[in-house]
Design a protein around this motif. Structure first.
Motif, short mmCIF file in Angstrom:
data_model
loop_
_atom_site.label_atom_id
_atom_site.label_comp_id
_atom_site.label_asym_id
_atom_site.label_seq_id
_atom_site.Cartn_x
_atom_site.Cartn_y
_atom_site.Cartn_z
N SER A 7 0.85 -1.19 0.00
CA SER A 7 0.00 0.00 0.00
C SER A 7 0.89 1.24 0.00
N GLY A 8 0.28 2.39 -0.34
CA GLY A 8 0.99 3.64 -0.21
C GLY A 8 1.42 4.29 -1.50
N GLY A 9 1.17 3.67 -2.64
CA GLY A 9 1.54 4.29 -3.90
C GLY A 9 0.64 5.48 -4.21
N GLY A 10 0.99 6.18 -5.27
CA GLY A 10 0.18 7.32 -5.67
C GLY A 10 0.91 8.22 -6.63
N LEU A 11 0.33 9.41 -6.80
CA LEU A 11 0.89 10.42 -7.69
C LEU A 11 1.52 11.53 -6.86
#
Length: 121
Positions: A7-11
């Motif tokens: 978890s924790g990905g993003g832009l």
């Protein structure tokens, strides 16, 4: 069976920071090294960082000084703190856990499904 969940990905904009988390669940007799790999479009999967159960770390040259890997053995969790992100860090980040599900079982690398990290310029 061992499950690995990231978890924790993003832009994020270039220069920004993100923290990825990865936990191993299920029938775990021993959990050894854990680590992060990444795969950018059209490229092979590459090592980002690894950490042993004793805390010894290893980093790809491209992330040294910017990324920090750590783990909480009590939670079977590994973290990747990513600072000073660059557009070339854009990739799907995969967590891997070297684990044995029972005392007589062989160790095996269990992979998560991956989490997307996108760094805009």
């Amino acid at each position: 069976q061992v499950q690995v969940v990231e978890s924790g990905g993003g832009l994020v904009q270039a220069g920004g920071s993100l923290r990825l988390s990865c936990s191993a669940y299920g029938s775990i007799f021993s959990l050894n090294a854990m680590g992060w790999y990444r795969q950018a479009p059209g490229k092979q999967r590459e090592l980002v960082a690894t950490i042993t159960s004793g805390g010894t770390t290893n980093y790809a040259d491209s992330v040294k000084g910017r990324f920090t890997i750590s783990r909480d053995n009590a939670k079977n969790t590994v973290y990747l703190r990513m600072n000073s992100l660059k557009p070339e860090d854009t990739a799907v980040y995969y967590c891997v856990a070297d684990a044995a599900p029972c005392s007589e079982c062989r160790k095996y690398d269990y992979w998560g499904q991956g989490t997307q990290v996108t760094v805009s310029s």
